[in-house]
Design a protein around this motif. Structure first.
Motif, PDB file in Angstrom:
ATOM      1  N   LYS A  69       1.167  -0.882  -0.262  1.00 28.71           N
ATOM      2  CA  LYS A  69       0.222   0.152   0.310  1.00 28.71           C
ATOM      3  C   LYS A  69       0.556   1.119  -0.107  1.00 28.71           C
ATOM      4  O   LYS A  69       1.932   1.318   1.187  1.00 28.71           O
ATOM      5  CB  LYS A  69      -0.562   0.002   1.060  1.00 28.71           C
ATOM      6  CG  LYS A  69      -1.989  -0.894   1.191  1.00 28.71           C
ATOM      7  CD  LYS A  69      -2.160  -1.254   2.551  1.00 28.71           C
ATOM      8  CE  LYS A  69      -3.745  -2.391   2.836  1.00 28.71           C
ATOM      9  NZ  LYS A  69      -4.922  -2.557   3.282  1.00 28.71           N
ATOM     10  N   ARG A  70       0.479   1.930  -0.820  1.00 27.57           N
ATOM     11  CA  ARG A  70       1.195   3.430  -0.757  1.00 27.57           C
ATOM     12  C   ARG A  70      -0.355   4.734  -0.755  1.00 27.57           C
ATOM     13  O   ARG A  70      -1.011   4.631  -1.710  1.00 27.57           O
ATOM     14  CB  ARG A  70       2.130   3.650  -2.328  1.00 27.57           C
ATOM     15  CG  ARG A  70       2.796   2.501  -2.092  1.00 27.57           C
ATOM     16  CD  ARG A  70       3.778   2.347  -3.671  1.00 27.57           C
ATOM     17  NE  ARG A  70       4.442   3.626  -4.013  1.00 27.57           N
ATOM     18  CZ  ARG A  70       5.928   3.159  -4.136  1.00 27.57           C
ATOM     19  NH1 ARG A  70       6.165   2.519  -4.852  1.00 27.57           N
ATOM     20  NH2 ARG A  70       6.062   4.888  -4.996  1.00 27.57           N
ATOM     21  N   ILE A  71       0.947   5.647   0.153  1.00 22.69           N
ATOM     22  CA  ILE A  71       0.187   6.738  -0.328  1.00 22.69           C
ATOM     23  C   ILE A  71      -0.138   7.768  -1.450  1.00 22.69           C
ATOM     24  O   ILE A  71       1.461   7.115  -1.969  1.00 22.69           O
ATOM     25  CB  ILE A  71       0.380   7.619   0.600  1.00 22.69           C
ATOM     26  CG1 ILE A  71       1.406   8.774   0.505  1.00 22.69           C
ATOM     27  CG2 ILE A  71      -0.367   7.355   2.106  1.00 22.69           C
ATOM     28  CD1 ILE A  71       2.494   9.422   2.010  1.00 22.69           C
ATOM     29  N   GLU A  72      -1.213   8.105  -2.250  1.00 23.23           N
ATOM     30  CA  GLU A  72      -0.667   9.068  -3.778  1.00 23.23           C
ATOM     31  C   GLU A  72      -0.088   9.789  -3.918  1.00 23.23           C
ATOM     32  O   GLU A  72       0.575   9.721  -5.031  1.00 23.23           O
ATOM     33  CB  GLU A  72      -2.281   9.478  -3.832  1.00 23.23           C
ATOM     34  CG  GLU A  72      -3.129   8.846  -4.370  1.00 23.23           C
ATOM     35  CD  GLU A  72      -4.843   9.028  -4.128  1.00 23.23           C
ATOM     36  OE1 GLU A  72      -4.989  10.376  -4.497  1.00 23.23           O
ATOM     37  OE2 GLU A  72      -5.938   7.655  -4.292  1.00 23.23           O
ATOM     38  N   THR A  73       0.809  10.251  -2.910  1.00 22.54           N
ATOM     39  CA  THR A  73       1.694  11.551  -2.989  1.00 22.54           C
ATOM     40  C   THR A  73       2.972  10.900  -3.022  1.00 22.54           C
ATOM     41  O   THR A  73       3.622  11.729  -3.142  1.00 22.54           O
ATOM     42  CB  THR A  73       0.971  13.056  -2.041  1.00 22.54           C
ATOM     43  OG1 THR A  73       1.458  12.393  -0.678  1.00 22.54           O
ATOM     44  CG2 THR A  73       0.577  13.567  -2.283  1.00 22.54           C
ATOM     45  N   LEU A  74       3.232   9.612  -2.895  1.00 25.34           N
ATOM     46  CA  LEU A  74       4.135   8.934  -3.061  1.00 25.34           C
ATOM     47  C   LEU A  74       4.968   8.644  -4.239  1.00 25.34           C
ATOM     48  O   LEU A  74       4.287   8.173  -5.592  1.00 25.34           O
ATOM     49  CB  LEU A  74       4.502   7.602  -2.414  1.00 25.34           C
ATOM     50  CG  LEU A  74       5.511   7.258  -2.126  1.00 25.34           C
ATOM     51  CD1 LEU A  74       6.725   8.023  -1.116  1.00 25.34           C
ATOM     52  CD2 LEU A  74       5.462   5.667  -1.408  1.00 25.34           C
ATOM     53  N   PRO A  75       5.846  10.133  -4.484  1.00 24.08           N
ATOM     54  CA  PRO A  75       6.643   9.059  -6.470  1.00 24.08           C
ATOM     55  C   PRO A  75       6.534   8.029  -6.680  1.00 24.08           C
ATOM     56  O   PRO A  75       7.207   7.294  -5.822  1.00 24.08           O
ATOM     57  CB  PRO A  75       7.637  10.339  -6.675  1.00 24.08           C
ATOM     58  CG  PRO A  75       7.948  11.607  -4.962  1.00 24.08           C
ATOM     59  CD  PRO A  75       6.826  10.573  -3.960  1.00 24.08           C
ATOM     60  N   ASN A  76       6.581   8.203  -7.949  1.00 20.25           N
ATOM     61  CA  ASN A  76       6.843   6.544  -8.335  1.00 20.25           C
ATOM     62  C   ASN A  76       8.684   6.552  -8.651  1.00 20.25           C
ATOM     63  O   ASN A  76       9.325   7.706  -8.925  1.00 20.25           O
ATOM     64  CB  ASN A  76       6.663   6.545  -9.741  1.00 20.25           C
ATOM     65  CG  ASN A  76       4.844   6.126 -10.518  1.00 20.25           C
ATOM     66  OD1 ASN A  76       4.413   6.283  -9.864  1.00 20.25           O
ATOM     67  ND2 ASN A  76       5.025   6.949 -11.591  1.00 20.25           N
ATOM     68  N   GLY A  77       8.652   5.221  -8.343  1.00 20.68           N
ATOM     69  CA  GLY A  77      10.256   4.515  -7.886  1.00 20.68           C
ATOM     70  C   GLY A  77      10.081   3.491  -6.742  1.00 20.68           C
ATOM     71  O   GLY A  77       9.378   3.694  -6.297  1.00 20.68           O
ATOM     72  N   ALA A  78      11.482   2.836  -6.223  1.00 17.48           N
ATOM     73  CA  ALA A  78      11.754   2.269  -5.662  1.00 17.48           C
ATOM     74  C   ALA A  78      12.155   2.566  -4.070  1.00 17.48           C
ATOM     75  O   ALA A  78      12.777   3.156  -3.967  1.00 17.48           O
ATOM     76  CB  ALA A  78      12.605   1.409  -6.089  1.00 17.48           C
ATOM     77  N   LEU A  79      11.247   2.106  -3.368  1.00 19.07           N
ATOM     78  CA  LEU A  79      12.371   2.020  -1.771  1.00 19.07           C
ATOM     79  C   LEU A  79      13.302   0.976  -1.652  1.00 19.07           C
ATOM     80  O   LEU A  79      13.672  -0.342  -1.715  1.00 19.07           O
ATOM     81  CB  LEU A  79      10.774   1.135  -0.931  1.00 19.07           C
ATOM     82  CG  LEU A  79       9.427   2.921  -1.009  1.00 19.07           C
ATOM     83  CD1 LEU A  79       8.768   2.298  -0.167  1.00 19.07           C
ATOM     84  CD2 LEU A  79      10.738   4.191  -0.516  1.00 19.07           C
ATOM     85  N   LEU A  80      14.099   1.539  -1.201  1.00 18.04           N
ATOM     86  CA  LEU A  80      15.729   0.298  -1.084  1.00 18.04           C
ATOM     87  C   LEU A  80      16.823   1.156   0.366  1.00 18.04           C
ATOM     88  O   LEU A  80      16.350   1.642   0.543  1.00 18.04           O
ATOM     89  CB  LEU A  80      16.868   0.932  -2.798  1.00 18.04           C
ATOM     90  CG  LEU A  80      16.289   1.372  -3.882  1.00 18.04           C
ATOM     91  CD1 LEU A  80      17.785   1.044  -4.248  1.00 18.04           C
ATOM     92  CD2 LEU A  80      15.599  -0.744  -4.067  1.00 18.04           C
ATOM     93  N   GLN A  81      16.507  -0.121   0.787  1.00 13.54           N
ATOM     94  CA  GLN A  81      17.599  -0.213   2.009  1.00 13.54           C
ATOM     95  C   GLN A  81      18.880  -0.283   1.439  1.00 13.54           C
ATOM     96  O   GLN A  81      19.489  -0.283   0.731  1.00 13.54           O
ATOM     97  CB  GLN A  81      17.190  -1.846   2.618  1.00 13.54           C
ATOM     98  CG  GLN A  81      17.733  -2.034   4.107  1.00 13.54           C
ATOM     99  CD  GLN A  81      17.564  -1.933   5.369  1.00 13.54           C
ATOM    100  OE1 GLN A  81      15.802  -1.277   4.494  1.00 13.54           O
ATOM    101  NE2 GLN A  81      18.255  -1.068   6.151  1.00 13.54           N
ATOM    102  N   VAL A  82      19.561   0.364   2.494  1.00 20.30           N
ATOM    103  CA  VAL A  82      21.091   1.266   1.723  1.00 20.30           C
ATOM    104  C   VAL A  82      21.215   1.190   3.444  1.00 20.30           C
ATOM    105  O   VAL A  82      20.962   1.318   3.946  1.00 20.30           O
ATOM    106  CB  VAL A  82      21.027   2.603   1.572  1.00 20.30           C
ATOM    107  CG1 VAL A  82      20.466   2.931   0.247  1.00 20.30           C
ATOM    108  CG2 VAL A  82      20.318   3.674   2.503  1.00 20.30           C
ATOM    109  N   GLU A  83      22.937   0.793   3.419  1.00 19.22           N
ATOM    110  CA  GLU A  83      24.410   1.168   4.524  1.00 19.22           C
ATOM    111  C   GLU A  83      25.062   1.968   4.408  1.00 19.22           C
ATOM    112  O   GLU A  83      25.230   1.938   3.645  1.00 19.22           O
ATOM    113  CB  GLU A  83      24.618  -0.427   4.984  1.00 19.22           C
ATOM    114  CG  GLU A  83      25.392  -0.886   5.277  1.00 19.22           C
ATOM    115  CD  GLU A  83      26.560  -1.911   5.609  1.00 19.22           C
ATOM    116  OE1 GLU A  83      26.985  -1.568   6.356  1.00 19.22           O
ATOM    117  OE2 GLU A  83      25.709  -3.357   5.471  1.00 19.22           O
TER     118      GLU A  83
END
Length: 78
Positions: free
Chosen positions: A14-28
């Protein structure tokens, strides 16, 4: 800017509409801590990236008020 390495993807059903298109990435980060950043560039696991945070990350999106606190803004060639 913060230097980090992509360690994985974060999946959300689930995403809110105002979250732009793109991937959510885990970064170290270089100090060993980790965070989730929005990737609009198409970076992959193992890639070194540059991240901006805070209001600068959110200001990248000019047409909407995006709830983004960490944004990948560059891929580092090694």
């Amino acid at each position: 800017m913060i230097r980090a390495r992509v360690t994985g993807q974060v999946w959300s059903t689930k995403r809110i509409e105002t979250l732009p298109n793109g991937a959510l990435l885990q970064v170290e980060l270089e100090n060993g801590s980790s965070m989730v950043a929005l990737d609009v560039l198409g970076c992959g696991v193992g890639e070194s990236v540059l991240i901006t945070t805070g209001s600068v990350a959110a200001a990248y999106f000019t047409k909407i008020k995006a709830p983004v606190d960490a944004l990948i803004i560059g891929s580092i060639d090694e």
